[in-house]
Design a protein around this motif. Sequence first.
Motif, PDB file in Angstrom:
ATOM      1  N   PHE A 129      78.076  -3.413  24.113  1.00 64.20           N
ATOM      2  CA  PHE A 129      78.424  -4.647  23.406  1.00 64.20           C
ATOM      3  C   PHE A 129      77.359  -5.734  23.586  1.00 64.20           C
ATOM      4  CE2 PHE A 129      82.401  -2.448  23.233  1.00 64.20           C
ATOM      5  CZ  PHE A 129      82.968  -2.871  22.041  1.00 64.20           C
ATOM      6  N   GLY A 130      76.141  -5.325  23.916  1.00 63.07           N
ATOM      7  CA  GLY A 130      75.012  -6.238  23.845  1.00 63.07           C
ATOM      8  C   GLY A 130      74.596  -6.912  25.128  1.00 63.07           C
ATOM      9  N   TYR A 131      75.098  -6.459  26.272  1.00 64.48           N
ATOM     10  CA  TYR A 131      74.756  -7.110  27.533  1.00 64.48           C
ATOM     11  C   TYR A 131      73.643  -6.360  28.264  1.00 64.48           C
ATOM     12  CZ  TYR A 131      78.873 -10.089  27.148  1.00 64.48           C
ATOM     13  OH  TYR A 131      79.785 -11.023  26.728  1.00 64.48           O
ATOM     14  N   GLN A 132      72.795  -7.127  28.889  1.00 59.66           N
ATOM     15  CA  GLN A 132      71.820  -6.571  29.819  1.00 59.66           C
ATOM     16  C   GLN A 132      72.504  -6.562  31.187  1.00 59.66           C
ATOM     17  OE1 GLN A 132      68.396  -9.043  31.211  1.00 59.66           O
ATOM     18  NE2 GLN A 132      67.174  -7.480  30.206  1.00 59.66           N
ATOM     19  N   VAL A 133      72.576  -5.389  31.810  1.00 57.89           N
ATOM     20  CA  VAL A 133      73.440  -5.207  32.971  1.00 57.89           C
ATOM     21  C   VAL A 133      72.631  -4.939  34.236  1.00 57.89           C
ATOM     22  CG1 VAL A 133      75.265  -3.777  33.977  1.00 57.89           C
ATOM     23  CG2 VAL A 133      75.348  -4.392  31.546  1.00 57.89           C
ATOM     24  N   HIS A 155      72.105  -9.063  23.059  1.00 60.67           N
ATOM     25  CA  HIS A 155      72.183  -8.475  21.729  1.00 60.67           C
ATOM     26  C   HIS A 155      73.606  -8.625  21.200  1.00 60.67           C
ATOM     27  CE1 HIS A 155      68.291  -6.549  22.322  1.00 60.67           C
ATOM     28  NE2 HIS A 155      68.739  -5.977  23.419  1.00 60.67           N
ATOM     29  N   ARG A 156      73.766  -8.388  19.915  1.00 59.08           N
ATOM     30  CA  ARG A 156      75.106  -8.321  19.355  1.00 59.08           C
ATOM     31  C   ARG A 156      75.741  -6.967  19.650  1.00 59.08           C
ATOM     32  NH1 ARG A 156      75.881 -12.854  16.669  1.00 59.08           N
ATOM     33  NH2 ARG A 156      74.147 -13.874  15.612  1.00 59.08           N
ATOM     34  N   GLU A 157      74.933  -5.932  19.666  1.00 57.14           N
ATOM     35  CA  GLU A 157      75.424  -4.593  19.978  1.00 57.14           C
ATOM     36  C   GLU A 157      74.242  -3.718  20.375  1.00 57.14           C
ATOM     37  OE1 GLU A 157      75.316  -3.096  15.317  1.00 57.14           O
ATOM     38  OE2 GLU A 157      77.103  -2.767  16.527  1.00 57.14           O
ATOM     39  N   ASN A 158      74.546  -2.584  20.951  1.00 60.94           N
ATOM     40  CA  ASN A 158      73.527  -1.618  21.341  1.00 60.94           C
ATOM     41  C   ASN A 158      74.065  -0.238  20.975  1.00 60.94           C
ATOM     42  OD1 ASN A 158      71.940   0.290  22.773  1.00 60.94           O
ATOM     43  ND2 ASN A 158      71.397  -1.239  24.317  1.00 60.94           N
ATOM     44  N   ARG A 159      73.619   0.291  19.858  1.00 62.13           N
ATOM     45  CA  ARG A 159      74.177   1.552  19.360  1.00 62.13           C
ATOM     46  C   ARG A 159      73.835   2.729  20.253  1.00 62.13           C
ATOM     47  NH1 ARG A 159      73.489   1.350  12.743  1.00 62.13           N
ATOM     48  NH2 ARG A 159      74.780  -0.512  12.425  1.00 62.13           N
ATOM     49  N   ARG A 160      72.683   2.689  20.859  1.00 59.67           N
ATOM     50  CA  ARG A 160      72.315   3.788  21.760  1.00 59.67           C
ATOM     51  C   ARG A 160      73.279   3.857  22.935  1.00 59.67           C
ATOM     52  NH1 ARG A 160      66.814   4.378  25.403  1.00 59.67           N
ATOM     53  NH2 ARG A 160      67.097   6.566  25.962  1.00 59.67           N
ATOM     54  N   ALA A 161      73.555   2.698  23.555  1.00 52.40           N
ATOM     55  CA  ALA A 161      74.497   2.654  24.677  1.00 52.40           C
ATOM     56  C   ALA A 161      75.897   3.052  24.214  1.00 52.40           C
ATOM     57  CB  ALA A 161      74.512   1.263  25.298  1.00 52.40           C
ATOM     58  N   PRO A 187      69.760   8.113  19.915  1.00 51.66           N
ATOM     59  CA  PRO A 187      68.520   7.656  19.295  1.00 51.66           C
ATOM     60  C   PRO A 187      67.890   6.521  20.073  1.00 51.66           C
ATOM     61  CG  PRO A 187      70.390   6.673  18.197  1.00 51.66           C
ATOM     62  CD  PRO A 187      70.956   7.618  19.234  1.00 51.66           C
ATOM     63  N   GLU A 188      66.654   6.261  19.728  1.00 49.23           N
ATOM     64  CA  GLU A 188      65.993   5.104  20.315  1.00 49.23           C
ATOM     65  C   GLU A 188      66.600   3.832  19.744  1.00 49.23           C
ATOM     66  OE1 GLU A 188      63.668   5.054  22.718  1.00 49.23           O
ATOM     67  OE2 GLU A 188      64.119   7.195  22.840  1.00 49.23           O
ATOM     68  N   PRO A 189      66.527   2.710  20.470  1.00 47.37           N
ATOM     69  CA  PRO A 189      67.049   1.445  19.938  1.00 47.37           C
ATOM     70  C   PRO A 189      66.411   1.130  18.593  1.00 47.37           C
ATOM     71  CG  PRO A 189      66.426   1.216  22.244  1.00 47.37           C
ATOM     72  CD  PRO A 189      65.942   2.567  21.802  1.00 47.37           C
ATOM     73  N   ASP A 190      67.247   0.609  17.681  1.00 44.43           N
ATOM     74  CA  ASP A 190      66.727   0.303  16.349  1.00 44.43           C
ATOM     75  C   ASP A 190      67.155  -1.096  15.934  1.00 44.43           C
ATOM     76  OD1 ASP A 190      69.228   2.516  14.937  1.00 44.43           O
ATOM     77  OD2 ASP A 190      69.414   0.479  15.662  1.00 44.43           O
ATOM     78  N   ALA A 191      67.078  -1.348  14.656  1.00 44.76           N
ATOM     79  CA  ALA A 191      67.364  -2.690  14.158  1.00 44.76           C
ATOM     80  C   ALA A 191      68.813  -3.092  14.343  1.00 44.76           C
ATOM     81  CB  ALA A 191      66.993  -2.781  12.674  1.00 44.76           C
ATOM     82  N   SER A 192      69.680  -2.120  14.704  1.00 47.90           N
ATOM     83  CA  SER A 192      71.092  -2.451  14.909  1.00 47.90           C
ATOM     84  C   SER A 192      71.291  -3.291  16.156  1.00 47.90           C
ATOM     85  CB  SER A 192      71.921  -1.162  15.036  1.00 47.90           C
ATOM     86  OG  SER A 192      71.541  -0.466  16.199  1.00 47.90           O
ATOM     87  N   GLU A 193      70.321  -3.306  17.041  1.00 49.36           N
ATOM     88  CA  GLU A 193      70.447  -4.082  18.274  1.00 49.36           C
ATOM     89  C   GLU A 193      69.960  -5.518  18.002  1.00 49.36           C
ATOM     90  OE1 GLU A 193      68.603  -2.114  21.517  1.00 49.36           O
ATOM     91  OE2 GLU A 193      69.579  -0.201  21.119  1.00 49.36           O
ATOM     92  N   HIS A 194      70.843  -6.284  17.398  1.00 48.52           N
ATOM     93  CA  HIS A 194      70.472  -7.629  16.967  1.00 48.52           C
ATOM     94  C   HIS A 194      70.378  -8.564  18.161  1.00 48.52           C
ATOM     95  CE1 HIS A 194      71.339  -6.237  12.947  1.00 48.52           C
ATOM     96  NE2 HIS A 194      72.526  -5.853  13.340  1.00 48.52           N
ATOM     97  N   VAL A 195      69.332  -9.329  18.218  1.00 47.08           N
ATOM     98  CA  VAL A 195      69.186 -10.310  19.292  1.00 47.08           C
ATOM     99  C   VAL A 195      70.098 -11.489  18.985  1.00 47.08           C
ATOM    100  CG1 VAL A 195      67.606 -11.882  20.409  1.00 47.08           C
ATOM    101  CG2 VAL A 195      66.827  -9.609  19.740  1.00 47.08           C
ATOM    102  N   VAL A 196      70.813 -11.940  20.022  1.00 49.29           N
ATOM    103  CA  VAL A 196      71.699 -13.082  19.858  1.00 49.29           C
ATOM    104  C   VAL A 196      70.872 -14.356  19.755  1.00 49.29           C
ATOM    105  CG1 VAL A 196      73.460 -14.462  20.976  1.00 49.29           C
ATOM    106  CG2 VAL A 196      73.572 -11.977  21.113  1.00 49.29           C
ATOM    107  N   THR A 197      71.173 -15.135  18.726  1.00 55.29           N
ATOM    108  CA  THR A 197      70.496 -16.443  18.591  1.00 55.29           C
ATOM    109  C   THR A 197      71.208 -17.457  19.457  1.00 55.29           C
ATOM    110  OG1 THR A 197      71.326 -16.120  16.384  1.00 55.29           O
ATOM    111  CG2 THR A 197      69.255 -17.141  16.602  1.00 55.29           C
ATOM    112  N   ARG A 198      70.427 -18.182  20.218  1.00 59.26           N
ATOM    113  CA  ARG A 198      71.017 -19.129  21.162  1.00 59.26           C
ATOM    114  C   ARG A 198      70.785 -20.540  20.653  1.00 59.26           C
ATOM    115  NH1 ARG A 198      72.634 -16.701  25.573  1.00 59.26           N
ATOM    116  NH2 ARG A 198      71.917 -14.607  26.000  1.00 59.26           N
TER     117      ARG A 198
END
Length: 253
Positions: A172-176, A199-205, A242-253
């Motif tokens: 769900f987009g967290y760096q852990v 991130h907004r999400e991480n499809r690989r994770a 798969p490798e991380p792709d464009a689905s891993e959107h960076v959260v705008t702060r």
Amino acid sequence: MGLLRPAVEDVQARHPNAVMVDAGSGNAYLGFVLYELFLKGAASGTLLSIEGRPDLTERAQGRAQRLGFTRMQFQTAHIDTAQYPERIHLLMALHACDTATDDALVAAIRHGADHVAVVPCCQAEVAAQLKEKRPVVASSGSMSLLYAHAWHRREFGSHLTNVIRALTLEAFGYQVTVTELTGWEHSLKNELILGRRVHRENRRARMQLERLLAETGVNPKLTRELGVKPAASAAVETVSAPEPDASEHVVTR
């Protein structure tokens, strides 16, 4: 407090009216120390302590009044039924037993918490599932040897529970970061899971999490509440993450 300091300072720098939540706060000692160190001298920001036992809430409220901690709030409720602020910037849960830690993580994810810090305790749900269920993937049969005995099942179940929790945060987009809270001589429940939303999400994770659920045959409350299902057996056998792709959107702060 040293381990929480980077998260607290980050949310205070970016959010003047930062909302911090201590889920399953007990006597709220953690919250009182945090308030003293970080909120007492700040112009704004609130700390909400959530506790299901009314006697503990009442005592903590009285203590906050005596100390003049006016931006320390209290709510008597269980973690899974509490009324949370629409936006949470930091959520903490120290020794919330068994699925109560899952409830805290669900609240953090659903309310977009920038930072999460949990110290899990008494992980029993997954151990029970390991006893009752079998892995979806036939080739993982030897995995069951790791938890054939009740003692090993409790230990392996606790470890697996926390691995799933960390991987769910990543999905769900967290760096852990997983680290030790304190020495073993002080507490055997000393695993600290820290998450920072990047991130907004991480499809690989997400795929890795779904495969792990399928391979172990478990599905704890955390993943059920968030709608994460075990991967289909065929997909588990043939699909690689798969490798991380464009689905891993960076959260705008």
